[in-house]
Design an enzyme around this catalytic site. Structure first.
Site, short mmCIF file in Angstrom:
data_model
loop_
_atom_site.label_atom_id
_atom_site.label_comp_id
_atom_site.label_asym_id
_atom_site.label_seq_id
_atom_site.Cartn_x
_atom_site.Cartn_y
_atom_site.Cartn_z
N CYS A 54 0.40 -1.05 -0.14
CA CYS A 54 0.01 -0.07 -0.27
C CYS A 54 1.04 1.14 0.14
CB CYS A 54 -1.17 0.14 0.87
SG CYS A 54 -1.89 -1.22 1.17
N HIS A 65 -2.90 6.78 2.57
CA HIS A 65 -3.58 5.25 1.69
C HIS A 65 -4.70 5.17 2.68
CE1 HIS A 65 -3.97 1.28 1.45
NE2 HIS A 65 -3.82 1.32 2.42
N ASN A 105 -10.26 -0.43 0.59
CA ASN A 105 -8.66 -0.78 0.28
C ASN A 105 -8.50 -1.38 -0.73
OD1 ASN A 105 -6.24 -0.72 0.35
ND2 ASN A 105 -6.22 -1.75 2.05
N1 ACO Z 1 -17.58 -8.74 10.56
C1 ACO Z 1 -18.21 -9.50 12.02
N2 ACO Z 1 -17.02 -9.11 13.10
C2 ACO Z 1 -15.54 -9.59 12.77
C3 ACO Z 1 -15.15 -9.23 11.42
C4 ACO Z 1 -16.36 -8.84 10.72
N3 ACO Z 1 -16.04 -8.61 9.06
N4 ACO Z 1 -13.99 -9.25 11.47
C5 ACO Z 1 -13.37 -9.30 12.59
N5 ACO Z 1 -14.72 -10.38 12.67
C6 ACO Z 1 -14.92 -10.35 15.00
C7 ACO Z 1 -13.76 -11.25 15.08
O1 ACO Z 1 -13.58 -12.61 14.41
C8 ACO Z 1 -13.98 -10.67 16.94
O2 ACO Z 1 -14.55 -11.68 17.11
P1 ACO Z 1 -14.08 -12.09 19.13
O3 ACO Z 1 -14.17 -11.26 19.76
O4 ACO Z 1 -15.38 -13.30 19.29
O5 ACO Z 1 -12.50 -12.97 18.61
C9 ACO Z 1 -14.00 -9.54 16.95
O6 ACO Z 1 -14.48 -9.10 15.34
C10 ACO Z 1 -13.00 -7.95 16.72
O7 ACO Z 1 -12.09 -8.63 16.19
P2 ACO Z 1 -10.63 -7.68 16.03
O8 ACO Z 1 -9.51 -8.53 14.92
O9 ACO Z 1 -9.88 -7.20 17.63
O10 ACO Z 1 -11.44 -6.37 15.74
P3 ACO Z 1 -10.98 -4.78 15.06
O11 ACO Z 1 -11.41 -3.58 15.67
O12 ACO Z 1 -9.18 -4.59 15.64
O13 ACO Z 1 -11.26 -4.46 13.85
C11 ACO Z 1 -9.69 -4.20 11.43
C12 ACO Z 1 -10.50 -5.32 12.68
C13 ACO Z 1 -11.21 -3.66 11.19
C14 ACO Z 1 -8.93 -5.33 10.55
C15 ACO Z 1 -9.02 -2.97 12.21
O14 ACO Z 1 -7.86 -3.87 13.25
C16 ACO Z 1 -8.16 -2.90 11.60
O15 ACO Z 1 -8.49 -1.77 10.60
N6 ACO Z 1 -7.23 -2.73 11.27
C17 ACO Z 1 -5.74 -2.09 9.83
C18 ACO Z 1 -6.30 -3.50 9.30
C19 ACO Z 1 -5.55 -2.29 7.56
O16 ACO Z 1 -5.74 -0.99 7.44
N7 ACO Z 1 -4.66 -3.35 7.34
C20 ACO Z 1 -4.34 -2.99 5.40
C21 ACO Z 1 -2.82 -3.04 5.19
S1 ACO Z 1 -2.52 -1.85 4.53
C22 ACO Z 1 -1.74 -2.97 2.78
O17 ACO Z 1 -0.95 -2.98 2.52
C23 ACO Z 1 -2.14 -3.99 2.12
#
Ligand code: ACO
Length: 353
Positions: A132, A275, A305
């Site tokens: 990214c 980004h 994204n």
């Molecule tokens: N729908 C419903 N529930 C979900 C989903 C979903 N799509 N995804 C995860 N959950 C659940 C999990 O299973 C977890 O459940 P549990 O507590 O029963 O185990 C709960 O939601 C919380 O999960 P977390 O991973 O702690 O959720 P978080 O609040 O951290 O949000 C997210 C996840 C949105 C992915 C966040 O961590 C984030 O945005 N991180 C950055 C990711 C990013 O930007 N990546 C791209 C980088 S750029 C590149 O180089 C490609």
């Protein structure tokens, strides 16, 4: 000081110049998106998720998925052609085509196919991979060729088709990504008119496991005692919380560093062009610089994204709808797998006819 390697240059603000004294003007842009849009509600029919969960955690409402006739080459060529037309160039005017992508159609390189599709017969074309951060790294790379006098006109493309590398049964990742392509046309200009006013680039491979699209381990027996690795990649794996923490720590820091070294106050910026990974990351960065939400460009709701494409895609949208105008100053930051991150202070020129 966190581990990692950094590289940074600040362009001169006065008439003195980086040898041999050429700047980089951003003179055209274009984008091309797949026609199929997949909403959060659509996805909730595939994995256990909901529109409310995805929107509240990420700001994403929909993403595009490339169809059979919308390969990376097709989309990137279309985006590049639009940028070329916007700049008012002929294909023969282009000296360099840089394609930032992590999902090429061909591991040997997809950029030459774009060169052929455009008929840019005089251009050298190659791929650059930095996830990214790829578009920003490619723009900065193009800036070096231009500054050295080796290249006068370049097309810098950010394009990804992560839909082919996402595990569509993994709700933690499949909701985040989308496909798309966008491009910016850049050309040499006097240093004091440069649209690349300074940049910072960083890498930290010790944290690569946070986000991978890695090779599979399988091997193929050849002869007694000799085997060869079988090519193939596993779907995207991500530690979302670690990536989130990385982004909200490093992006404000690298932007603050960039602003300091370019003697720029956040109040002088017209736009924050980040980004597009997660609205919460955008909001956290904006808050750090006391930027009003309306000065933070975001189109996550429509496209999610799109990896290397997000920054030029967002720029193209904002140029086309008149938000970004010639002379506007933008602080941009890309970040992601590698881990890699970077920032650049940009000034949009627009077409020079
Ligand atoms: N729908 C419903 N529930 C979900 C989903 C979903 N799509 N995804 C995860 N959950 C659940 C999990 O299973 C977890 O459940 P549990 O507590 O029963 O185990 C709960 O939601 C919380 O999960 P977390 O991973 O702690 O959720 P978080 O609040 O951290 O949000 C997210 C996840 C949105 C992915 C966040 O961590 C984030 O945005 N991180 C950055 C990711 C990013 O930007 N990546 C791209 C980088 S750029 C590149 O180089 C490609």
């Amino acid at each position: 000081m966190p581990p990692g390697v950094s590289l940074s240059i600040t362009a001169p603000t006065s008439g003195s110049a980086i040898s041999p004294g050429l700047g980089l003007a951003l003179v055209g842009c274009g984008s091309a998106m797949p026609s199929t849009s997949l909403s959060n509600s659509d996805l909730s029919r595939r994995v256990e998720t909901s529109d409310d969960w995805i929107r509240s955690r990420t700001g994403i409402g929909a993403r595009r998925v490339a169809g059979a006739d919308e390969s990376l080459t097709v989309l990137a060529s279309r985006a590049a052609r639009t940028a070329l037309d916007h700049a008012g160039w002929n294909p023969a005017d282009v000296d360099l085509i840089l394609l930032a992508t992590s999902s090429p159609d061909d591991l040997f390189g997809t950029a030459p196919r774009i060169q052929a599709a455009l008929g840019a017969t005089g251009a050298v074309a190659f791929d650059l991979t930095a996830a990214c951060s790829g578009f920003l790294f490619a723009l900065i790379t193009a800036g070096q060729y231009v500054a050295s006098g080796a290249v006068r006109r370049a097309l810098v493309i950010g394009a990804d088709q992560l839909s082919r590398w996402v595990d569509w049964d993994d709700r933690r990742t499949c909701v985040l990504f989308g496909d798309g392509a966008a491009a910016v046309a850049v050309q040499a200009c006097p240093a004091e008119e440069s649209g690349l006013l300074g940049f910072r680039m960083r890498s930290d491979g010790s944290r690569h496991a946070c986000l991978t699209l890695a090779q599979t381990e399988g091997r193929e027996p050849l002869l007694d005692g000799i085997s060869a690795q079988k090519g193939g990649f596993a779907p995207i794996q991500m530690n979302g919380q670690e990536v989130y923490k990385f982004a909200v720590r490093e992006v404000p820091q690298i932007l603050a560093d960039l602003l300091e070294h370019t003697n720029t106050q956040a109040g002088q910026l017209d736009w924050l062009l980040l980004h597009q990974a997660n609205q919460r990351i955008l909001d956290a960065v904006a808050e750090r610089f006391a930027m009003a939400p309306e000065r933070v460009l975001s189109n996550l709701a429509h496209y999610g994204n799109t990896s290397a494409a997000t920054i030029p895609l967002m720029l193209d949208e904002a140029v086309r709808d008149g938000r970004v105008r010639p002379g506007h100053l933008l602080a941009s930051s890309g970040f992601g797998a590698g881990l890699s991150w970077g920032a650049a202070l940009l000034r949009w020129s627009g077409p020079r006819r």
